[in-house]
Design an enzyme around this catalytic site. Structure first.
Site, PDB file in Angstrom:
ATOM      1  N   LYS A  45       0.826  -1.216   0.000  1.00 39.63           N
ATOM      2  CA  LYS A  45       0.000   0.000   0.000  1.00 39.63           C
ATOM      3  C   LYS A  45       0.857   1.262   0.000  1.00 39.63           C
ATOM      4  O   LYS A  45       0.358   2.367   0.075  1.00 39.63           O
ATOM      5  CB  LYS A  45      -0.920   0.010   1.237  1.00 39.63           C
ATOM      6  CG  LYS A  45      -1.875  -1.174   1.340  1.00 39.63           C
ATOM      7  CD  LYS A  45      -2.863  -0.934   2.479  1.00 39.63           C
ATOM      8  CE  LYS A  45      -2.868  -2.066   3.476  1.00 39.63           C
ATOM      9  NZ  LYS A  45      -3.707  -1.806   4.653  1.00 39.63           N
ATOM     10  N   LYS A  47       2.272   2.571   2.214  1.00 39.65           N
ATOM     11  CA  LYS A  47       1.932   3.370   3.412  1.00 39.65           C
ATOM     12  C   LYS A  47       3.038   3.181   4.442  1.00 39.65           C
ATOM     13  O   LYS A  47       3.441   2.064   4.725  1.00 39.65           O
ATOM     14  CB  LYS A  47       0.635   2.841   4.054  1.00 39.65           C
ATOM     15  CG  LYS A  47      -0.662   3.347   3.461  1.00 39.65           C
ATOM     16  CD  LYS A  47      -1.827   2.830   4.345  1.00 39.65           C
ATOM     17  CE  LYS A  47      -3.180   3.295   3.880  1.00 39.65           C
ATOM     18  NZ  LYS A  47      -4.271   2.772   4.729  1.00 39.65           N
TER      19      LYS A  47
HETATM   20  N1  C2G Z   1     -12.566   3.814   7.527  1.00 43.34           N
HETATM   21  C1  C2G Z   1     -13.825   4.423   7.632  1.00 43.34           C
HETATM   22  N2  C2G Z   1     -13.913   5.765   7.674  1.00 43.34           N
HETATM   23  C2  C2G Z   1     -12.795   6.547   7.622  1.00 43.34           C
HETATM   24  C3  C2G Z   1     -11.522   5.942   7.529  1.00 43.34           C
HETATM   25  C4  C2G Z   1     -11.433   4.559   7.487  1.00 43.34           C
HETATM   26  O1  C2G Z   1     -14.861   3.718   7.684  1.00 43.34           O
HETATM   27  N3  C2G Z   1     -12.944   7.894   7.662  1.00 43.34           N
HETATM   28  C5  C2G Z   1     -12.505   2.350   7.469  1.00 43.34           C
HETATM   29  C6  C2G Z   1     -11.892   1.839   6.171  1.00 43.34           C
HETATM   30  O2  C2G Z   1     -12.871   1.771   5.146  1.00 43.34           O
HETATM   31  C7  C2G Z   1     -11.416   0.442   6.590  1.00 43.34           C
HETATM   32  C8  C2G Z   1     -11.028   0.648   8.070  1.00 43.34           C
HETATM   33  O3  C2G Z   1     -11.674   1.874   8.499  1.00 43.34           O
HETATM   34  O4  C2G Z   1     -12.503  -0.492   6.514  1.00 43.34           O
HETATM   35  C9  C2G Z   1      -9.532   0.778   8.265  1.00 43.34           C
HETATM   36  O5  C2G Z   1      -9.086   1.839   7.441  1.00 43.34           O
HETATM   37  P1  C2G Z   1      -7.514   1.849   7.020  1.00 43.34           P
HETATM   38  O6  C2G Z   1      -6.683   1.677   8.234  1.00 43.34           O
HETATM   39  O7  C2G Z   1      -7.306   3.013   6.113  1.00 43.34           O
HETATM   40  O8  C2G Z   1      -7.416   0.478   6.207  1.00 43.34           O
HETATM   41  P2  C2G Z   1      -6.958   0.292   4.683  1.00 43.34           P
HETATM   42  O9  C2G Z   1      -5.662   0.976   4.464  1.00 43.34           O
HETATM   43  O10 C2G Z   1      -8.134   0.614   3.844  1.00 43.34           O
HETATM   44  O11 C2G Z   1      -6.616  -1.281   4.646  1.00 43.34           O
HETATM   45  O12 C2G Z   1      -6.989  -5.780   3.180  1.00 43.34           O
HETATM   46  C10 C2G Z   1      -7.698  -4.580   3.434  1.00 43.34           C
HETATM   47  C11 C2G Z   1      -6.761  -3.461   3.830  1.00 43.34           C
HETATM   48  O13 C2G Z   1      -5.876  -3.880   4.853  1.00 43.34           O
HETATM   49  C12 C2G Z   1      -7.557  -2.247   4.315  1.00 43.34           C
END
Ligand code: C2G
Length: 130
Positions: A45, A47
């Site tokens: 990612k 990240k």
């Molecule tokens: N999320 C949310 N609202 C936000 C930010 C995040 O609902 N304002 C949700 C995302 O959609 C996700 C969860 O919180 O379901 C975790 O977000 P992230 O840590 O950004 O995860 P991500 O990088 O999307 O990784 O295999 C799947 C990946 O590991 C998901």
């Protein structure tokens, strides 16, 4: 016992994450969070996490909605996870809509929940940088 699983980085934990975890847990009786490792985050990612895996794990384990935290090390493990952890529902924010529907083939319902608007780890970093 309805078991729910979700995946994510959860860096700089914020209320958008909590909203997701609370709603995911409300869909069942037990919530498993597969937490992205630093290696996975960087490799897949691009990240760079502010908090280490252990720090993010400790934060998640302190949340009342979370019952178990396991490592997310690759994209492919989801099929194995839903079987191994007998997940009945997989929940993700709707920025992932449609991406994990294949898990229905493993008998696991997939639910995409609306994201919480205006908040994201990227936004927090940007705002703090100003
Ligand atoms: N999320 C949310 N609202 C936000 C930010 C995040 O609902 N304002 C949700 C995302 O959609 C996700 C969860 O919180 O379901 C975790 O977000 P992230 O840590 O950004 O995860 P991500 O990088 O999307 O990784 O295999 C799947 C990946 O590991 C998901």
């Amino acid at each position: 016992m309805k078991r729910v699983i979700t995946y994510g980085t959860f860096d700089l934990l914020h209320y958008g994450h909590i909203n997701l975890l609370r709603r995911a847990r409300a869909l069942g009786d037990y919530l498993i969070v597969a937490l992205s490792t630093e290696e996975f985050n960087w490799r897949e990612k691009q990240k760079k996490c502010y908090f280490t895996y252990e720090q993010r794990k400790e934060l998640l384990e302190s949340i009342r909605y979370v019952d178990l935290v396991i490592p997310e090390e690759n994209w492919e493990q989801k099929r194995r996870d839903v079987k191994l952890y007998q997940a009945d529902i997989m929940v993700m924010g709707d920025d992932w809509k449609g991406k994990f529907d294949f898990l229905e083939e493993e008998g696991c319902e997939v639910v995409y929940l609306p994201r919480t608007p205006e908040i994201s780890t990227t936004q927090i970093k940007k705002d703090l940088h100003k």
